[in-house]
Design a protein around this motif. Structure first.
Motif, PDB file in Angstrom:
ATOM      1  N   CYS A  37      97.725  94.886   8.792  1.00 39.39           N
ATOM      2  CA  CYS A  37      98.753  94.172   9.545  1.00 39.39           C
ATOM      3  C   CYS A  37      98.245  92.854  10.141  1.00 39.39           C
ATOM      4  O   CYS A  37      97.092  92.744  10.531  1.00 39.39           O
ATOM      5  CB  CYS A  37      99.296  94.987  10.706  1.00 39.39           C
ATOM      6  N   SER A  38      99.155  91.900  10.243  1.00 39.22           N
ATOM      7  CA  SER A  38      98.814  90.600  10.821  1.00 39.22           C
ATOM      8  C   SER A  38      98.384  90.717  12.273  1.00 39.22           C
ATOM      9  O   SER A  38      97.602  89.907  12.758  1.00 39.22           O
ATOM     10  CB  SER A  38     100.023  89.674  10.757  1.00 39.22           C
ATOM     11  N   CYS A  39      98.920  91.686  12.956  1.00 38.15           N
ATOM     12  CA  CYS A  39      98.600  91.811  14.378  1.00 38.15           C
ATOM     13  C   CYS A  39      97.118  91.994  14.614  1.00 38.15           C
ATOM     14  O   CYS A  39      96.607  91.606  15.659  1.00 38.15           O
ATOM     15  CB  CYS A  39      99.350  92.991  14.983  1.00 38.15           C
ATOM     16  N   THR A  40      96.407  92.611  13.668  1.00 36.51           N
ATOM     17  CA  THR A  40      94.979  92.782  13.874  1.00 36.51           C
ATOM     18  C   THR A  40      94.229  91.503  13.519  1.00 36.51           C
ATOM     19  O   THR A  40      93.111  91.302  13.966  1.00 36.51           O
ATOM     20  CB  THR A  40      94.435  93.930  13.012  1.00 36.51           C
ATOM     21  N   THR A  84      95.949 100.339  12.129  1.00 32.70           N
ATOM     22  CA  THR A  84      97.204  99.992  11.461  1.00 32.70           C
ATOM     23  C   THR A  84      98.135  99.288  12.427  1.00 32.70           C
ATOM     24  O   THR A  84      99.123  99.857  12.852  1.00 32.70           O
ATOM     25  CB  THR A  84      97.882 101.257  10.942  1.00 32.70           C
ATOM     26  N   GLY A  85      97.787  98.064  12.762  1.00 31.96           N
ATOM     27  CA  GLY A  85      98.724  97.298  13.573  1.00 31.96           C
ATOM     28  C   GLY A  85      98.119  96.899  14.892  1.00 31.96           C
ATOM     29  O   GLY A  85      96.923  97.010  15.112  1.00 31.96           O
ATOM     30  N   TYR A  86      99.006  96.389  15.777  1.00 24.93           N
ATOM     31  CA  TYR A  86      98.541  95.863  17.053  1.00 24.93           C
ATOM     32  C   TYR A  86      97.764  96.925  17.812  1.00 24.93           C
ATOM     33  O   TYR A  86      98.072  98.097  17.744  1.00 24.93           O
ATOM     34  CB  TYR A  86      99.724  95.378  17.889  1.00 24.93           C
ATOM     35  N   VAL A  87      96.741  96.484  18.516  1.00 28.56           N
ATOM     36  CA  VAL A  87      96.041  97.405  19.404  1.00 28.56           C
ATOM     37  C   VAL A  87      96.249  96.924  20.831  1.00 28.56           C
ATOM     38  O   VAL A  87      95.865  95.818  21.183  1.00 28.56           O
ATOM     39  CB  VAL A  87      94.529  97.499  19.111  1.00 28.56           C
ATOM     40  N   GLY A  90      99.522 101.068  15.431  1.00 34.86           N
ATOM     41  CA  GLY A  90     100.752 100.303  15.592  1.00 34.86           C
ATOM     42  C   GLY A  90     101.793 100.628  14.554  1.00 34.86           C
ATOM     43  O   GLY A  90     101.701 101.640  13.863  1.00 34.86           O
ATOM     44  N   CYS A  91     102.782  99.773  14.412  1.00 35.60           N
ATOM     45  CA  CYS A  91     103.894 100.098  13.523  1.00 35.60           C
ATOM     46  C   CYS A  91     103.492 100.063  12.059  1.00 35.60           C
ATOM     47  O   CYS A  91     104.163 100.652  11.226  1.00 35.60           O
ATOM     48  CB  CYS A  91     105.092  99.189  13.773  1.00 35.60           C
ATOM     49  N   GLY A  92     102.388  99.392  11.715  1.00 36.22           N
ATOM     50  CA  GLY A  92     101.956  99.334  10.321  1.00 36.22           C
ATOM     51  C   GLY A  92     101.644 100.697   9.744  1.00 36.22           C
ATOM     52  O   GLY A  92     101.606 100.878   8.524  1.00 36.22           O
ATOM     53  N   ALA A  93     101.435 101.673  10.622  1.00 34.84           N
ATOM     54  CA  ALA A  93     101.088 103.014  10.153  1.00 34.84           C
ATOM     55  C   ALA A  93     102.176 103.607   9.284  1.00 34.84           C
ATOM     56  O   ALA A  93     101.907 104.503   8.487  1.00 34.84           O
ATOM     57  CB  ALA A  93     100.848 103.920  11.355  1.00 34.84           C
ATOM     58  N   ALA A 144      96.583  91.707   5.288  1.00 38.78           N
ATOM     59  CA  ALA A 144      97.574  90.993   6.080  1.00 38.78           C
ATOM     60  C   ALA A 144      98.977  91.351   5.635  1.00 38.78           C
ATOM     61  O   ALA A 144      99.197  91.858   4.536  1.00 38.78           O
ATOM     62  CB  ALA A 144      97.344  89.498   5.964  1.00 38.78           C
ATOM     63  N   GLY A 145      99.934  91.074   6.494  1.00 37.51           N
ATOM     64  CA  GLY A 145     101.333  91.367   6.172  1.00 37.51           C
ATOM     65  C   GLY A 145     101.974  91.957   7.389  1.00 37.51           C
ATOM     66  O   GLY A 145     101.293  92.478   8.261  1.00 37.51           O
ATOM     67  N   CYS A 146     103.279  91.869   7.454  1.00 35.46           N
ATOM     68  CA  CYS A 146     103.949  92.416   8.631  1.00 35.46           C
ATOM     69  C   CYS A 146     105.124  93.241   8.145  1.00 35.46           C
ATOM     70  O   CYS A 146     106.220  92.762   8.080  1.00 35.46           O
ATOM     71  CB  CYS A 146     104.435  91.325   9.556  1.00 35.46           C
ATOM     72  N   MET A 147     104.926  94.436   7.741  1.00 37.60           N
ATOM     73  CA  MET A 147     103.698  95.167   7.491  1.00 37.60           C
ATOM     74  C   MET A 147     103.363  95.118   6.014  1.00 37.60           C
ATOM     75  O   MET A 147     104.266  94.906   5.214  1.00 37.60           O
ATOM     76  CB  MET A 147     103.898  96.621   7.912  1.00 37.60           C
ATOM     77  N   PRO A 148     102.129  95.274   5.612  1.00 32.41           N
ATOM     78  CA  PRO A 148     101.807  95.234   4.189  1.00 32.41           C
ATOM     79  C   PRO A 148     102.400  96.437   3.456  1.00 32.41           C
ATOM     80  O   PRO A 148     102.408  97.537   3.991  1.00 32.41           O
ATOM     81  CB  PRO A 148     100.280  95.274   4.170  1.00 32.41           C
ATOM     82  N   GLY A 174      99.479  88.388  15.586  1.00 36.34           N
ATOM     83  CA  GLY A 174     100.795  88.496  14.970  1.00 36.34           C
ATOM     84  C   GLY A 174     101.913  88.151  15.936  1.00 36.34           C
ATOM     85  O   GLY A 174     101.816  87.210  16.723  1.00 36.34           O
ATOM     86  N   MET A 175     102.958  88.949  15.884  1.00 34.75           N
ATOM     87  CA  MET A 175     104.095  88.646  16.750  1.00 34.75           C
ATOM     88  C   MET A 175     103.863  89.059  18.192  1.00 34.75           C
ATOM     89  O   MET A 175     104.674  88.825  19.062  1.00 34.75           O
ATOM     90  CB  MET A 175     105.360  89.278  16.203  1.00 34.75           C
ATOM     91  N   TYR A 176     102.713  89.683  18.455  1.00 33.16           N
ATOM     92  CA  TYR A 176     102.392  90.031  19.841  1.00 33.16           C
ATOM     93  C   TYR A 176     101.441  89.015  20.460  1.00 33.16           C
ATOM     94  O   TYR A 176     100.753  89.314  21.420  1.00 33.16           O
ATOM     95  CB  TYR A 176     101.785  91.429  19.912  1.00 33.16           C
ATOM     96  N   TRP A 177     101.389  87.841  19.856  1.00 29.71           N
ATOM     97  CA  TRP A 177     100.448  86.819  20.316  1.00 29.71           C
ATOM     98  C   TRP A 177     100.591  86.556  21.807  1.00 29.71           C
ATOM     99  O   TRP A 177      99.605  86.402  22.520  1.00 29.71           O
ATOM    100  CB  TRP A 177     100.691  85.528  19.512  1.00 29.71           C
TER     101      TRP A 177
HETATM  102  S1  SF4 Z   1     101.942  92.980  11.859  1.00 31.10           S
HETATM  103 FE1  SF4 Z   1     104.092  93.538  12.091  1.00 31.10          FE
HETATM  104  S2  SF4 Z   1     104.213  95.642  11.327  1.00 31.10           S
HETATM  105 FE2  SF4 Z   1     102.071  95.216  11.745  1.00 31.10          FE
HETATM  106  S3  SF4 Z   1     101.714  95.942  13.811  1.00 31.10           S
HETATM  107 FE3  SF4 Z   1     102.211  93.772  13.938  1.00 31.10          FE
HETATM  108  S4  SF4 Z   1     104.404  93.736  14.296  1.00 31.10           S
HETATM  109 FE4  SF4 Z   1     103.905  95.777  13.546  1.00 31.10          FE
END
Ligand code: SF4
Lengths: 299, 244
Positions: free
Chosen positions: B108-111, B80-83, B44-47, B138-142, B115-118
């Motif tokens: 990332c919080s998404c894992t 690294t991020g949403y799957v 995901g974007c955390g990469a 954790a973190g968006c993104m760390p 996160g915001m993809y709830w």
């Molecule tokens: S936590 Fe934020 S940065 Fe990380 S994958 Fe989710 S939306 Fe992207």
């Protein structure tokens, strides 16, 4: 020489080669780090990697040939170490000679080809095809260089070649007498170590490290050990041919590390060539320089 | 899917006769913690925070962390991020190809909780329902500092022997598989024989097999040699077979 000393030398020479090789791998990674303004790995990092890989719980073998291939890859270099004279130890160098050494140095590539072939991974097969093509490319200048040196000194015995060079001091070194061949040798060295711009068969971003793609655990560990030997062998051979071998260990190691540092420094400044570009380059410039050098030597 | 509590018994230590065994174990654990090869597989974007963590500014290599390109060579799987559900299949396939001991880090919080993809229909919310996660960052993104801090934490946990998520996957395979089937359908299967591996490592427990693994065995199709096709000048030719 008594049989005990001979046996001891045969054990000690590969061991020394391995330890020196570990430091060469460290130097390789440190040079890369310095050029990229990083700190780089800690001193024992190459050893940590190898111990960790051998300590993995999962060891995936793809069959007999896979096992034997790795043994051949490491064993070929272990055999090569006993043919390379170092200060104080000659091993079986004066019985083997340069031609045997050049032959033995090809065994690892062939062993790897056998082992990787059984993994049945297309990336691995591409990698091996490229590795053997690369061998074809750098072996032509390499053989010219070896032939030139042997012609100049009138012998293929490495012990004698080193003795002749040391008798003449710096002026007697192969690099002073045959500068063109020494330059061609540097090209061959770069190709032999598989460093950029000739890194065609590892190519992590393109074919996922080629021959290493299916290797895990101790198999990858074996290849890491092989890399240590490979750096050492190439460095010591160059020093023996062109820089007068080693009078004592201090100068010997200084020379070997300096020689190995050259391809590594060059490597981090270049991207990667394509296979056909590598062959074209290898068969053009180093061969031309080498043949010119050969003409001077034979004149 | 409700989380079921399965008692985990401590693995029986084999009777080790070598007096140096403990020293040896300690050495291997130390080396494992100081040499971590991480798989280059970014979901995901955390990469985007990994390149700075690897290059000049933060330099992961000084901790012995190196990127590797195939699952066989790697020790750490970084998520690294949403799957998305499609990605998760690949992630599980990849995870099962890696050699033990292996570690999963959820960045990332998404894992952690979606996160915001709830509210998205297409993403898996909690990674640790499908894979044994050793560490979350954790973190968006760390930021890279946080990533490195997490890596250090993982190093400590590997060194003390606490990071054994891979064992958990074998011990509670039925539960993980159940969650995977819930998401991917009943005919979900991977080429890896996880139950066989579990008994190979002496890790098969009461939670290894259950209703979900029975379902897997019912639906399992035998692996077939895969045919490769090359298109040469308009006509389609079968050129060879590769075996799994
Ligand atoms: S936590 Fe934020 S940065 Fe990380 S994958 Fe989710 S939306 Fe992207």
């Amino acid at each position: 020489m008594s049989i005990q000393t001979l046996l001891m030398e045969l054990v000690l020479m590969p061991l020394v080669a391995f330890v020196v090789g570990l430091f060469m791998v460290l130097m390789l990674r440190r040079i890369g780090a310095k050029l990229q303004r990083r700190v780089g790995p800690p001193v024992m990092q190459p050893l940590y990697d190898i111990v960790k890989l051998y300590g993995k719980k999962t060891q995936i073998s793809h069959g007999w040939m896979h096992d034997i291939g790795i043994v051949m890859a490491v064993g070929g270099y272990v055999a090569a170490e006993t043919l390379l004279p170092v200060p104080g130890m000659d091993g079986i160098a004066d019985k083997g000679g340069l031609v045997t050494l050049v032959y033995v140095m090809m065994i690892p590539s062939l062993g790897l080809a056998l082992g990787v072939g059984q993994c049945a991974n297309p990336n691995g097969s591409i990698g091996i095809a490229r590795a053997l093509t690369a061998m074809l490319a750098y072996d032509v200048p390499f053989v010219i260089v070896v032939f030139g040196v042997a012609w100049y000194f009138g012998t293929t015995n490495l012990v004698d070649i080193i003795a002749i060079q040391q008798a003449g001091g710096v002026a007697g070194w192969g690099a002073t007498a045959m500068p063109l061949l020494a330059i061609a040798g540097l090209f061959a060295l770069q190709g032999m170590l598989g460093k950029q711009p000739f890194e065609i068969y590892i190519a992590p971003a393109e074919i996922a490290t080629g021959p290493m793609v299916e290797m895990s655990g101790k198999y990858l560990g074996g290849l890491f050990v092989m890399q240590c030997f490979q750096l050492y062998t190439a460095g010591v051979l160059y020093v023996s041919l062109f820089l007068g071998g080693g009078e004592n260990w201090l100068f010997f190691l200084l020379k070997v590390f300096a020689v190995v540092a050259i391809p590594m420094t060059v490597a981090f400044l270049f991207p990667r060539y394509k296979t056909e570009q590598m062959i074209r380059l290898m068969w053009k410039w180093p061969v031309m320089i080498g043949l010119l050098g050969l003409a001077f030597v034979m004149h | 899917m409700k989380e079921i509590d399965i008692p985990i018994e401590a693995s029986v230590d084999r009777n080790r006769t070598n007096p140096l065994a403990r020293v040896f174990d300690e050495l291997v654990r130390f080396c494992r913690s100081r040499s971590m090869f991480m798989l280059h597989y970014c979901t995901g974007c955390g990469a985007i925070e990994l390149p700075p963590a690897m290059t000049s500014r933060f330099d992961m290599e000084r901790l012995g962390i190196q990127p590797m390109v195939t699952p066989r060579q790697a020790d750490i799987l970084l998520i690294t991020g949403y799957v998305s559900i499609k990605t998760l299949k690949r992630v599980i396939l990849t995870y099962e190809q890696m050699g033990s001991p292996k570690y999963v880090i959820g960045i990332c919080s998404c894992t952690v909780n979606g996160g915001m993809y709830w509210q998205s229909y297409a993403t898996a919310k909690q990674l640790d329902q499908y894979l044994p996660v050793d560490l979350y960052i954790a973190g968006c993104m760390p930021r890279p500092e946080a990533v490195l801090e997490g890596m250090r934490k993982l190093m400590d946990r590997i060194r003390s022997g606490e990071a054994d998520g891979w064992k958990d996957y074998y011990r509670r395979y039925d539960w993980y598989l159940g969650n995977q089937q819930h998401l991917f359908g009943d005919d979900w299967q991977t080429p890896a024989d996880v139950i066989g591996e579990a008994s190979h490592y002496d890790l098969a427990g009461p939670g290894t097999e259950g209703e979900h693994t029975r379902l897997l065995q019912q639906c399992q199709k035998p692996l077939e040699p895969q045919q490769t096709f090359f298109q040469i000048g308009g006509s389609l030719e079968v050129k060879g077979e590769s075996h799994e």
